[in-house]
Design a protein around this motif. Structure first.
Motif, PDB file in Angstrom:
ATOM      1  N   TRP A   1      -7.610   9.528 -10.605  1.00 34.80           N
ATOM      2  CA  TRP A   1      -6.412   9.349 -11.420  1.00 34.80           C
ATOM      3  C   TRP A   1      -6.855   9.110 -12.864  1.00 34.80           C
ATOM      4  O   TRP A   1      -7.553   8.142 -13.144  1.00 34.80           O
ATOM      5  CB  TRP A   1      -5.562   8.177 -10.923  1.00 34.80           C
TER       6      TRP A   1
ATOM      7  N   ASP B   1       5.054  11.185  -5.827  1.00 32.54           N
ATOM      8  CA  ASP B   1       5.045  11.629  -7.219  1.00 32.54           C
ATOM      9  C   ASP B   1       6.396  11.407  -7.883  1.00 32.54           C
ATOM     10  O   ASP B   1       7.445  11.552  -7.247  1.00 32.54           O
ATOM     11  CB  ASP B   1       4.776  13.141  -7.309  1.00 32.54           C
TER      12      ASP B   1
ATOM     13  N   LEU C   1      -0.003   4.791  -5.408  1.00 30.74           N
ATOM     14  CA  LEU C   1      -0.998   4.647  -4.335  1.00 30.74           C
ATOM     15  C   LEU C   1      -0.787   3.295  -3.673  1.00 30.74           C
ATOM     16  O   LEU C   1      -1.167   2.259  -4.211  1.00 30.74           O
ATOM     17  CB  LEU C   1      -2.415   4.730  -4.907  1.00 30.74           C
TER      18      LEU C   1
HETATM   19  C1  BT5 Z   1      -1.536   9.708  -6.908  1.00 31.00           C
HETATM   20  O1  BT5 Z   1      -2.444  10.318  -6.074  1.00 31.00           O
HETATM   21  O2  BT5 Z   1      -0.695  10.268  -7.552  1.00 31.00           O
HETATM   22  C2  BT5 Z   1      -1.691   8.204  -6.968  1.00 31.00           C
HETATM   23  C3  BT5 Z   1      -2.063   7.714  -8.340  1.00 31.00           C
HETATM   24  C4  BT5 Z   1      -2.076   6.210  -8.405  1.00 31.00           C
HETATM   25  C5  BT5 Z   1      -2.655   5.696  -9.689  1.00 31.00           C
HETATM   26  C6  BT5 Z   1      -2.537   4.210  -9.821  1.00 31.00           C
HETATM   27  S1  BT5 Z   1      -2.992   3.649 -11.392  1.00 31.00           S
HETATM   28  C7  BT5 Z   1      -3.018   2.008 -10.871  1.00 31.00           C
HETATM   29  C8  BT5 Z   1      -3.609   2.028  -9.458  1.00 31.00           C
HETATM   30  N1  BT5 Z   1      -5.040   1.926  -9.472  1.00 31.00           N
HETATM   31  C9  BT5 Z   1      -5.623   3.011  -8.968  1.00 31.00           C
HETATM   32  O3  BT5 Z   1      -6.861   3.188  -8.855  1.00 31.00           O
HETATM   33  N2  BT5 Z   1      -4.677   3.903  -8.598  1.00 31.00           N
HETATM   34  C10 BT5 Z   1      -3.349   3.382  -8.822  1.00 31.00           C
HETATM   35  P1  BT5 Z   1      -2.393  11.847  -5.654  1.00 31.00           P
HETATM   36  O4  BT5 Z   1      -1.042  12.194  -5.107  1.00 31.00           O
HETATM   37  O5  BT5 Z   1      -3.566  12.030  -4.761  1.00 31.00           O
HETATM   38  O6  BT5 Z   1      -2.569  12.641  -6.996  1.00 31.00           O
HETATM   39  C11 BT5 Z   1      -3.798  12.757  -7.640  1.00 31.00           C
HETATM   40  C12 BT5 Z   1      -3.771  14.044  -8.457  1.00 31.00           C
HETATM   41  O7  BT5 Z   1      -2.887  13.879  -9.584  1.00 31.00           O
HETATM   42  C13 BT5 Z   1      -5.111  14.405  -9.067  1.00 31.00           C
HETATM   43  O8  BT5 Z   1      -5.893  15.148  -8.158  1.00 31.00           O
HETATM   44  C14 BT5 Z   1      -4.703  15.237 -10.274  1.00 31.00           C
HETATM   45  O9  BT5 Z   1      -4.383  16.549  -9.903  1.00 31.00           O
HETATM   46  C15 BT5 Z   1      -3.396  14.568 -10.720  1.00 31.00           C
HETATM   47  N3  BT5 Z   1      -3.596  13.579 -11.796  1.00 31.00           N
HETATM   48  C16 BT5 Z   1      -4.666  12.777 -12.040  1.00 31.00           C
HETATM   49  N4  BT5 Z   1      -4.436  11.965 -13.069  1.00 31.00           N
HETATM   50  C17 BT5 Z   1      -3.177  12.257 -13.517  1.00 31.00           C
HETATM   51  C18 BT5 Z   1      -2.366  11.754 -14.558  1.00 31.00           C
HETATM   52  N5  BT5 Z   1      -2.744  10.763 -15.367  1.00 31.00           N
HETATM   53  N6  BT5 Z   1      -1.121  12.309 -14.712  1.00 31.00           N
HETATM   54  C19 BT5 Z   1      -0.679  13.287 -13.902  1.00 31.00           C
HETATM   55  N7  BT5 Z   1      -1.411  13.805 -12.903  1.00 31.00           N
HETATM   56  C20 BT5 Z   1      -2.649  13.287 -12.704  1.00 31.00           C
END
Ligand code: BT5
Length: 270
Positions: free
Chosen positions: A73, A126, A138
């Motif tokens: 992320w 999402d 998450l």
């Molecule tokens: C998510 O996973 O969307 C869960 C993200 C959760 C982040 C929060 S931040 C606070 C807490 N601490 C952590 O370590 N995590 C949580 P998923 O559905 O697996 O989506 C991940 C995918 O989103 C990646 O493979 C990218 O394609 C995309 N991505 C990564 N960073 C992004 C961003 N900042 N904005 C939009 N898309 C992103």
């Protein structure tokens, strides 16, 4: 990735958030950091050491921010809200997976209340604006027998990014609040609003269960009744996103009429 300076006055502190707070528990204890690997990791450690219900961990930057299935992320310094909330619901373990939906409707409602932004929800975790991802969730749980010991609800929201603050590979799929809302965004106020929404939905889940929360999620879902492709494990299926089941799984109606229940995966709009 590049580092961008932000004025100290713009940094998020516990005091700034708490000055805006209207909650009974969420955000009364805030651990704020400049940089951590992952706020979920810090929160899980604090929770296992006994941190109280509603404790929050927030960081200006994550060096190893996590998505699902070990995905990364992107958590640029000073641009987002990268935080985790520790919850200690008195619920059976079967409910743990539903907190993702609780977080989704809470963040979407906060975006509408503060900025009149109509965000859409995409199964399972999402939040989208103009079909691009503004927020990912998450939710991680630890159990005590068949009860939930604690939930760590990790939420990442892109707030102040312009396109160049995202890595190029995300340019087609990521968006921030500032790219839509042309006025300055006060992250502390937004966070306090999210805490209020999270808390009222949290209390609702404790009092009434998740029926109302899932009903609200369905209303905001962008792809209910639409053609989707679902990628799960190493397989792909196509069909109509027929329903969000009461256990949080997705019911996909295949083109031959059969229905398939998916418990984990990614939806791609067709
Ligand atoms: C998510 O996973 O969307 C869960 C993200 C959760 C982040 C929060 S931040 C606070 C807490 N601490 C952590 O370590 N995590 C949580 P998923 O559905 O697996 O989506 C991940 C995918 O989103 C990646 O493979 C990218 O394609 C995309 N991505 C990564 N960073 C992004 C961003 N900042 N904005 C939009 N898309 C992103």
């Amino acid at each position: 990735m590049k580092s961008y300076n932000i004025p100290v006055a713009d940094l998020i502190t516990a005091d700034k958030v708490q000055a805006q707070l209207h909650t009974k528990i969420i955000g009364h204890k805030i651990h704020a950091f400049r940089s951590v690997r992952s706020t979920n990791d810090v929160a899980r450690k604090l929770a296992s050491e006994g941190a109280p219900d509603g404790t929050v961990v927030i960081a200006e930057k994550q060096t190893a921010g996590r998505g699902r299935l070990g995905r990364r992320w992107e958590s640029e310094f000073g641009k987002g809200l990268w935080f985790s909330v520790i919850l200690r619901p008195d619920l059976s373990s079967a409910n743990a997976g539903l907190f993702t939906f609780l977080a989704g409707i809470s963040v979407a409602d906060a975006l509408f209340n503060r900025y009149k932004i109509k965000a859409g929800l995409k199964w399972p975790n999402d939040i989208l604006i103009q079909r691009k991802k503004v927020c990912g969730i998450l939710s991680e749980a630890e159990f005590d027998g068949n009860k939930i010991n604690f939930i760590v609800l990790g939420i990442g929201i892109n707030v102040k990014h312009s396109l160049q603050h995202f890595p190029t590979m995300l340019h087609e799929q990521a968006i921030s609040i500032s790219m839509i809302h042309k006025q300055p965004v006060n992250r502390a106020k937004l966070l306090a609003e999210i805490f209020s929404r999270l808390e009222s939905n949290y209390f609702r889940s404790q009092n009434e269960g998740f029926k109302g929360i899932l009903a609200d999620w369905r209303l905001k879902c962008q792809h209910l009744g639409k053609s989707v492709k679902v990628v799960h494990s190493s397989t792909e299926i196509e069909g109509i996103f027929d329903a969000l089941a009461d256990d949080g799984s997705a019911i996909i109606k295949l083109y031959d009429g059969r229905r398939k229940r998916i418990i984990a995966g990614d939806i791609i709009h067709l």
